[in-house]
Design an enzyme around this catalytic site. Structure first.
Site, PDB file in Angstrom:
ATOM      1  N   SER A  20       0.826  -1.221   0.000  1.00  0.00           N
ATOM      2  CA  SER A  20       0.000   0.000   0.000  1.00  0.00           C
ATOM      3  C   SER A  20       0.858   1.267   0.000  1.00  0.00           C
ATOM      4  O   SER A  20       1.801   1.400   0.781  1.00  0.00           O
ATOM      5  CB  SER A  20      -0.931   0.018   1.218  1.00  0.00           C
ATOM      6  N   SER A  22      -0.687   4.203   0.433  1.00  0.00           N
ATOM      7  CA  SER A  22      -1.577   5.214   1.015  1.00  0.00           C
ATOM      8  C   SER A  22      -1.162   5.756   2.376  1.00  0.00           C
ATOM      9  O   SER A  22      -1.456   6.923   2.666  1.00  0.00           O
ATOM     10  CB  SER A  22      -3.003   4.661   1.104  1.00  0.00           C
ATOM     11  N   THR A  68      -9.383  -2.896   0.172  1.00  0.00           N
ATOM     12  CA  THR A  68      -8.769  -3.336  -1.081  1.00  0.00           C
ATOM     13  C   THR A  68      -8.862  -4.853  -1.185  1.00  0.00           C
ATOM     14  O   THR A  68      -9.497  -5.511  -0.348  1.00  0.00           O
ATOM     15  CB  THR A  68      -7.335  -2.753  -1.192  1.00  0.00           C
ATOM     16  N   LYS A  72     -13.164  -6.324  -1.243  1.00  0.00           N
ATOM     17  CA  LYS A  72     -14.058  -5.264  -1.743  1.00  0.00           C
ATOM     18  C   LYS A  72     -15.521  -5.714  -1.842  1.00  0.00           C
ATOM     19  O   LYS A  72     -16.424  -4.907  -1.691  1.00  0.00           O
ATOM     20  CB  LYS A  72     -13.585  -4.776  -3.117  1.00  0.00           C
ATOM     21  N   ASN A  93     -14.673   0.397  -1.768  1.00  0.00           N
ATOM     22  CA  ASN A  93     -13.249   0.693  -1.534  1.00  0.00           C
ATOM     23  C   ASN A  93     -13.056   1.727  -0.427  1.00  0.00           C
ATOM     24  O   ASN A  93     -11.928   2.058  -0.085  1.00  0.00           O
ATOM     25  CB  ASN A  93     -12.540   1.122  -2.826  1.00  0.00           C
ATOM     26  N   ASP A 108     -13.573   4.433  -6.926  1.00  0.00           N
ATOM     27  CA  ASP A 108     -12.644   4.006  -7.989  1.00  0.00           C
ATOM     28  C   ASP A 108     -12.998   4.617  -9.355  1.00  0.00           C
ATOM     29  O   ASP A 108     -12.134   5.157 -10.054  1.00  0.00           O
ATOM     30  CB  ASP A 108     -12.630   2.478  -8.108  1.00  0.00           C
ATOM     31  N   ALA A 136     -12.610  -3.486 -11.119  1.00  0.00           N
ATOM     32  CA  ALA A 136     -12.086  -2.206 -11.617  1.00  0.00           C
ATOM     33  C   ALA A 136     -12.738  -1.849 -12.945  1.00  0.00           C
ATOM     34  O   ALA A 136     -13.123  -0.694 -13.173  1.00  0.00           O
ATOM     35  CB  ALA A 136     -10.572  -2.288 -11.761  1.00  0.00           C
TER      36      ALA A 136
HETATM   37  N1  LIG Z   1      -5.121   2.580 -10.387  1.00  0.00           N
HETATM   38  C1  LIG Z   1      -5.999   2.245  -9.459  1.00  0.00           C
HETATM   39  O1  LIG Z   1      -6.349   3.039  -8.575  1.00  0.00           O
HETATM   40  C2  LIG Z   1      -6.615   0.875  -9.499  1.00  0.00           C
HETATM   41  C3  LIG Z   1      -7.799   0.612  -8.770  1.00  0.00           C
HETATM   42  C4  LIG Z   1      -8.358  -0.668  -8.848  1.00  0.00           C
HETATM   43  C5  LIG Z   1      -7.737  -1.649  -9.620  1.00  0.00           C
HETATM   44  N2  LIG Z   1      -6.590  -1.369 -10.299  1.00  0.00           N
HETATM   45  C6  LIG Z   1      -5.927  -2.382 -11.132  1.00  0.00           C
HETATM   46  O2  LIG Z   1      -6.878  -2.869 -12.067  1.00  0.00           O
HETATM   47  C7  LIG Z   1      -6.597  -4.230 -12.387  1.00  0.00           C
HETATM   48  C8  LIG Z   1      -7.872  -5.048 -12.311  1.00  0.00           C
HETATM   49  O3  LIG Z   1      -8.366  -5.054 -10.983  1.00  0.00           O
HETATM   50  P1  LIG Z   1      -9.681  -5.886 -10.582  1.00  0.00           P
HETATM   51  O4  LIG Z   1      -9.924  -5.618  -9.160  1.00  0.00           O
HETATM   52  O5  LIG Z   1     -10.773  -5.646 -11.567  1.00  0.00           O
HETATM   53  O6  LIG Z   1      -9.140  -7.385 -10.773  1.00  0.00           O
HETATM   54  P2  LIG Z   1      -9.970  -8.720 -11.008  1.00  0.00           P
HETATM   55  O7  LIG Z   1     -11.360  -8.586 -10.471  1.00  0.00           O
HETATM   56  O8  LIG Z   1      -9.091  -9.821 -10.526  1.00  0.00           O
HETATM   57  O9  LIG Z   1     -10.111  -8.833 -12.610  1.00  0.00           O
HETATM   58  C9  LIG Z   1      -8.986  -9.108 -13.391  1.00  0.00           C
HETATM   59  C10 LIG Z   1      -9.353  -9.035 -14.880  1.00  0.00           C
HETATM   60  O10 LIG Z   1      -8.168  -9.296 -15.628  1.00  0.00           O
HETATM   61  C11 LIG Z   1      -8.407 -10.349 -16.569  1.00  0.00           C
HETATM   62  N3  LIG Z   1      -7.169 -11.089 -16.727  1.00  0.00           N
HETATM   63  C12 LIG Z   1      -6.283 -11.439 -15.752  1.00  0.00           C
HETATM   64  N4  LIG Z   1      -5.230 -12.092 -16.289  1.00  0.00           N
HETATM   65  C13 LIG Z   1      -5.464 -12.154 -17.630  1.00  0.00           C
HETATM   66  C14 LIG Z   1      -4.736 -12.709 -18.721  1.00  0.00           C
HETATM   67  N5  LIG Z   1      -3.558 -13.326 -18.526  1.00  0.00           N
HETATM   68  N6  LIG Z   1      -5.269 -12.593 -19.959  1.00  0.00           N
HETATM   69  C15 LIG Z   1      -6.468 -11.967 -20.140  1.00  0.00           C
HETATM   70  N7  LIG Z   1      -7.195 -11.425 -19.157  1.00  0.00           N
HETATM   71  C16 LIG Z   1      -6.695 -11.526 -17.911  1.00  0.00           C
HETATM   72  C17 LIG Z   1      -9.510 -11.163 -15.933  1.00  0.00           C
HETATM   73  O11 LIG Z   1     -10.164 -11.913 -16.939  1.00  0.00           O
HETATM   74  P3  LIG Z   1     -11.124 -13.174 -16.548  1.00  0.00           P
HETATM   75  O12 LIG Z   1     -12.414 -12.588 -16.048  1.00  0.00           O
HETATM   76  O13 LIG Z   1     -11.250 -13.913 -17.825  1.00  0.00           O
HETATM   77  O14 LIG Z   1     -10.376 -13.945 -15.478  1.00  0.00           O
HETATM   78  C18 LIG Z   1     -10.392 -10.049 -15.348  1.00  0.00           C
HETATM   79  O15 LIG Z   1     -11.207  -9.472 -16.333  1.00  0.00           O
HETATM   80  C19 LIG Z   1      -5.517  -4.683 -11.391  1.00  0.00           C
HETATM   81  O16 LIG Z   1      -4.296  -4.718 -12.069  1.00  0.00           O
HETATM   82  C20 LIG Z   1      -5.516  -3.614 -10.326  1.00  0.00           C
HETATM   83  O17 LIG Z   1      -4.227  -3.446  -9.766  1.00  0.00           O
HETATM   84  C21 LIG Z   1      -6.032  -0.122 -10.261  1.00  0.00           C
END
Ligand SMILES: NC(=O)c1ccc[n+]([C@@H]2O[C@H](COP(=O)([O-])OP(=O)(O)OC[C@H]3O[C@@H](n4cnc5c(N)ncnc54)[C@H](OP(=O)(O)O)[C@@H]3O)[C@@H](O)[C@H]2O)c1
Length: 290
Positions: A20, A22, A68, A72, A93, A108, A136
């Site tokens: 984190s 934060s 986080t 969530k 969040n 978010d 996300a």
């Molecule tokens: N900047 C920010 O403030 C912020 C805030 C929140 C999240 N994030 C980032 O956003 C990203 C997603 O977060 P989340 O919470 O939505 O995660 P999540 O619920 O685990 O979803 C992950 C997504 O990625 C896809 N995926 C993972 N590996 C893959 C691969 N090898 N090939 C194709 N698709 C793949 C998954 O597809 P499937 O459904 O097919 O498994 C799913 O759609 C993370 O990297 C996180 O760090 C950033």
């Protein structure tokens, strides 16, 4: 600042939590507006979430929390209620503490829109393709719907995951919503796209196979990745090399944090200071990773 018996505490709940950024950013922000508050990262395993919530409820100088991964969604039944933003996403969040209650909120999506606007990329009227269908992606999609995007193309490796929430998204505004499998020719979903959002976690997986051949990413497409560590994922690197304008997830992180700060304190967030602290702790993390 002197910690004393009146110090209020804000926590972030997740597991693992050592990554984190934060605590330094939020504690500096509290102090800069004259609040005797601190922010600490609280590593909580799933099996301890319920007892942690009980403890926070009983803690009278607990002023709020961030939430986080992986809590969530699973935190929802443990809370006293949800704001509209959290209810429609079924993801939290931020925990707010009005009158001692524990109310789940979500910043978010709004944080993502603020980061686009800050870069002079207003989303109104834009055709947007979102890669990914996790929490996300959903938060970003709803916020783009609110911000007046014209089209939202949801693309996922597992299309059923996007199909589960696409009808609710379509009903929430005027944007045309479509769902596409990731497999196959990416021109199907990229044709006519103005903004491409990578909301998959592939940027966190150094060994992962690319989502598709990134040679197709060409100007005037604006390409964003929600990942901020590394600052430039392979996806963004290729898009930039092809001449596209690119944006990483750092701005989204900053703005969702600023909105969290406003929710807990009722005060305007000191954005320049928060950005500077975020840059400092991220640089430290980068140094320790090399
Ligand atoms: N900047 C920010 O403030 C912020 C805030 C929140 C999240 N994030 C980032 O956003 C990203 C997603 O977060 P989340 O919470 O939505 O995660 P999540 O619920 O685990 O979803 C992950 C997504 O990625 C896809 N995926 C993972 N590996 C893959 C691969 N090898 N090939 C194709 N698709 C793949 C998954 O597809 P499937 O459904 O097919 O498994 C799913 O759609 C993370 O990297 C996180 O760090 C950033």
């Amino acid at each position: 600042m002197l910690l004393n018996g009146s110090t209020n505490v804000v926590t972030t709940l997740g597991y693992p939590i050592s990554q984190s950024l934060s605590p330094a950013m939020q504690t500096a922000a509290f102090q800069s507006v004259g609040l005797n508050w601190i922010y600490i990262a609280w590593g909580v395993r799933a099996e301890h979430l319920a007892v942690t919530l009980q403890a926070l409820k009983a803690w009278e100088n607990h002023a709020g929390s961030n939430v986080t991964a992986p809590h969530k969604e699973t935190i929802i039944p443990l809370l006293d209620g949800l704001t509209e933003a959290a209810a429609r996403l079924q993801a939290v969040n931020v925990i707010l503490r009005p009158e001692g209650k524990m109310i789940g909120h979500n910043t978010d999506g709004e944080g993502f829109i603020a980061s686009l606007r800050e870069e002079g990329i207003p989303p109104g009227g834009k055709r947007v393709t979102i890669l990914g269908a996790g929490g996300a992606a959903k938060a970003v999609a709803y916020a783009l719907q609110d911000a007046g995007a014209a089209e939202l193309h949801l693309v996922n490796r597992t299309p059923a995951r996007a199909e589960a929430w696409a009808p609710g998204l379509a009903a929430a505004g005027k944007a045309r919503v479509s769902v596409h499998p990731l497999a196959g020719d990416p021109a199907r979903f990229l044709e006519g796209t103005d903004i491409l959002v990578n909301a998959t976690s592939i940027g966190l997986q150094p060994e992962a196979v690319p989502l598709f051949d990134y040679a197709i990413l060409r100007p005037p497409l604006v390409v964003t990745d929600l990942v901020f560590f590394p600052r430039e994922t392979a996806f963004l690197r290729k898009a930039r090399a092809n001449g596209c304008r690119t944006l990483n997830g750092l701005g989204m992180l900053l703005h969702q944090a600023a909105l969290s700060f406003q929710g807990w304190t009722g005060k305007a967030a000191p954005l320049p200071l928060m950005r500077e602290r975020l840059e400092t702790v991220l640089a430290e993390r980068e140094r320790s990773a090399t």
